[in-house]
Design an enzyme around this catalytic site. Structure first.
Site, PDB file in Angstrom:
ATOM      1  N   LYS A  86      70.010  37.760  -7.665  1.00 27.32           N
ATOM      2  CA  LYS A  86      70.647  37.040  -6.707  1.00 27.32           C
ATOM      3  C   LYS A  86      68.905  35.484  -6.718  1.00 27.32           C
ATOM      4  O   LYS A  86      69.947  34.245  -6.341  1.00 27.32           O
ATOM      5  CB  LYS A  86      70.235  37.467  -5.850  1.00 27.32           C
ATOM      6  CG  LYS A  86      71.980  37.919  -5.084  1.00 27.32           C
ATOM      7  CD  LYS A  86      72.099  38.948  -4.317  1.00 27.32           C
ATOM      8  CE  LYS A  86      73.037  39.695  -4.053  1.00 27.32           C
ATOM      9  NZ  LYS A  86      72.852  40.714  -4.449  1.00 27.32           N
ATOM     10  N   LYS A 124      66.853  40.994   2.032  1.00 22.88           N
ATOM     11  CA  LYS A 124      67.371  42.437   1.128  1.00 22.88           C
ATOM     12  C   LYS A 124      66.322  42.063  -0.528  1.00 22.88           C
ATOM     13  O   LYS A 124      65.759  41.341  -0.651  1.00 22.88           O
ATOM     14  CB  LYS A 124      68.843  41.970   1.303  1.00 22.88           C
ATOM     15  CG  LYS A 124      69.438  40.678   0.934  1.00 22.88           C
ATOM     16  CD  LYS A 124      70.910  39.972   0.666  1.00 22.88           C
ATOM     17  CE  LYS A 124      71.021  38.618   0.547  1.00 22.88           C
ATOM     18  NZ  LYS A 124      72.514  38.814   0.886  1.00 22.88           N
ATOM     19  N   SER A 131      74.783  45.503  -0.252  1.00 19.45           N
ATOM     20  CA  SER A 131      74.105  44.571   0.958  1.00 19.45           C
ATOM     21  C   SER A 131      74.190  46.741   1.046  1.00 19.45           C
ATOM     22  O   SER A 131      73.009  46.938   1.977  1.00 19.45           O
ATOM     23  CB  SER A 131      75.204  45.115   2.475  1.00 19.45           C
ATOM     24  OG  SER A 131      76.020  44.128   2.499  1.00 19.45           O
ATOM     25  N   PRO A 163      68.277  32.883   6.825  1.00 18.17           N
ATOM     26  CA  PRO A 163      67.976  33.182   7.811  1.00 18.17           C
ATOM     27  C   PRO A 163      69.626  33.665   8.154  1.00 18.17           C
ATOM     28  O   PRO A 163      70.037  33.358   7.214  1.00 18.17           O
ATOM     29  CB  PRO A 163      68.543  31.916   8.898  1.00 18.17           C
ATOM     30  CG  PRO A 163      69.172  30.729   6.807  1.00 18.17           C
ATOM     31  CD  PRO A 163      67.683  31.854   6.021  1.00 18.17           C
ATOM     32  N   ARG A 202      77.585  51.331   4.849  1.00 18.15           N
ATOM     33  CA  ARG A 202      78.126  50.993   6.160  1.00 18.15           C
ATOM     34  C   ARG A 202      79.489  50.000   4.597  1.00 18.15           C
ATOM     35  O   ARG A 202      79.730  49.896   3.570  1.00 18.15           O
ATOM     36  CB  ARG A 202      77.821  49.692   6.323  1.00 18.15           C
ATOM     37  CG  ARG A 202      77.235  48.553   4.875  1.00 18.15           C
ATOM     38  CD  ARG A 202      76.325  47.191   5.319  1.00 18.15           C
ATOM     39  NE  ARG A 202      75.398  47.959   7.072  1.00 18.15           N
ATOM     40  CZ  ARG A 202      74.241  47.528   6.468  1.00 18.15           C
ATOM     41  NH1 ARG A 202      73.614  47.086   5.715  1.00 18.15           N
ATOM     42  NH2 ARG A 202      73.025  47.513   7.378  1.00 18.15           N
ATOM     43  N   ARG A 238      84.517  36.337  -8.135  1.00 17.22           N
ATOM     44  CA  ARG A 238      84.782  35.483  -6.467  1.00 17.22           C
ATOM     45  C   ARG A 238      83.379  35.061  -5.820  1.00 17.22           C
ATOM     46  O   ARG A 238      82.234  35.450  -6.262  1.00 17.22           O
ATOM     47  CB  ARG A 238      84.677  37.299  -6.054  1.00 17.22           C
ATOM     48  CG  ARG A 238      85.310  37.291  -5.107  1.00 17.22           C
ATOM     49  CD  ARG A 238      85.050  38.919  -4.586  1.00 17.22           C
ATOM     50  NE  ARG A 238      83.915  38.704  -3.519  1.00 17.22           N
ATOM     51  CZ  ARG A 238      83.845  40.358  -3.411  1.00 17.22           C
ATOM     52  NH1 ARG A 238      83.834  40.578  -4.187  1.00 17.22           N
ATOM     53  NH2 ARG A 238      82.867  39.795  -2.503  1.00 17.22           N
ATOM     54  N   GLU A 255      79.636  36.290  -7.993  1.00 18.00           N
ATOM     55  CA  GLU A 255      80.402  37.287  -7.536  1.00 18.00           C
ATOM     56  C   GLU A 255      81.108  37.410  -9.004  1.00 18.00           C
ATOM     57  O   GLU A 255      82.233  37.493  -8.914  1.00 18.00           O
ATOM     58  CB  GLU A 255      80.862  38.255  -6.585  1.00 18.00           C
ATOM     59  CG  GLU A 255      80.125  38.740  -5.103  1.00 18.00           C
ATOM     60  CD  GLU A 255      79.526  39.935  -5.016  1.00 18.00           C
ATOM     61  OE1 GLU A 255      79.091  40.900  -6.687  1.00 18.00           O
ATOM     62  OE2 GLU A 255      78.994  40.503  -3.707  1.00 18.00           O
TER      63      GLU A 255
END
Length: 285
Positions: A86, A124, A131, A163, A202, A238, A255
């Site tokens: 990322k 992360k 996630s 943030p 999750r 995406r 993505e």
């Protein structure tokens, strides 16, 4: 391609296989890490739910490079490699694409409270999916956020700190592009609903509903795709967006490897995806 543990959870996959077969194409789901698989027996290999790639990143990238030499891989191996980390958000920002402000912390570097943004933040790993190993922290949880970051850094992983966008409660937007053209979009609820919690079980896409993106959202998504290091349109893409405090759309993630395309929520999207794959298969023939 899929992954052994993911195929049963991929809602797109059976729809895609049925649609391709209805078009007269010989389509099959194969685990990306299937032993002794001969990828050169396929005219086209389309990455779908290889959802364990982030946990086996070096192996997966080697597989992508190798498979791309055996058959036509979509999306291309170079795009897969670029999108797997990322830190591409910095590249997008460098091209003027509005993205969530992101600071990257590298293993071996310093990690202090003053390096973190003020207010609610998200911590992360830079290489992750679904996630995993991700959490948000409120201002009173700075020590917990630092422990989280240091844990990842000690594992040799690059960490990203952002943030937490407060307006994400209004929904995350996912805009799907097929063959380079906008196809459809969905809106879903926020994922990091509880502060200070790392929950790798999750639900990744809560409360999915069809969505009509605004012109500003379409412009932002298209600007992100225009900044890609790719020679032409991708088979699928995406673009995940949220609103900043001013109400402007910003890119959360791009993505390009194995995204859920939410085809069950868009019959037209399934038709477009099928047509795009059929066109690529015809080129290969």
């Amino acid at each position: 391609m899929t992954a052994r543990a993911a195929a049963a959870y991929d809602a797109d996959l059976p729809l895609i296989l049925d649609a391709l077969r209805a078009e007269g194409l010989a389509a099959e789901a194969v685990d990306w890490d299937a032993e002794a698989e001969r990828w050169d027996r396929f005219d086209l290999a389309v990455i779908r739910s290889t959802w364990d790639y982030a946990e086996r990143i070096d192996e997966f990238l080697t597989w992508a490079d190798t498979t791309a030499h055996a058959t036509r891989l979509w999306n291309p191996a170079s795009v897969v490699r670029w999108n797997s980390d990322k830190r591409y958000l910095s590249a997008l920002a460098g091209h003027g694409v509005p993205v969530v402000p992101t600071r990257f912390l590298e293993p071996g570097g310093s990690t202090h409270e003053e390096e973190l943004p003020t207010g609610d933040i998200v911590v992360k790993p830079a290489v992750s999916a679904g996630s995993r190993d991700t959490a948000r922290y409120e201002p009173g949880q700075t020590a917990d956020a630092l422990r989280h970051a240091r844990l990842l850094l000690d594992q040799g992983r690059t960490v990203m700190v952002q943030p937490y966008l407060r307006r994400v409660v209004e929904g995350e937007r996912a805009l799907v592009f097929l063959g380079g053209d906008f196809s459809h979009a969905i809106c879903k609820g926020p994922v990091l609903t509880e502060a200070g919690v790392i929950d790798n079980l999750r639900v990744a896409h809560p409360g999915v509903t069809p969505y009509d993106p605004t012109e500003a959202e379409l412009r932002t998504a298209r600007s992100a795709l225009a900044a890609l290091p790719a020679a032409g349109p991708l088979l699928f893409a995406r673009v995940d967006l949220a609103l900043d405090d001013s109400g402007d759309p910003v890119v959360m993630e791009l993505e390009l490897i194995e995204p859920n395309l939410f085809l069950a929520h868009s019959p037209q999207g399934l038709e477009r995806f099928t047509a795009a794959v059929a066109a690529k298969a015809a080129e290969a023939g």
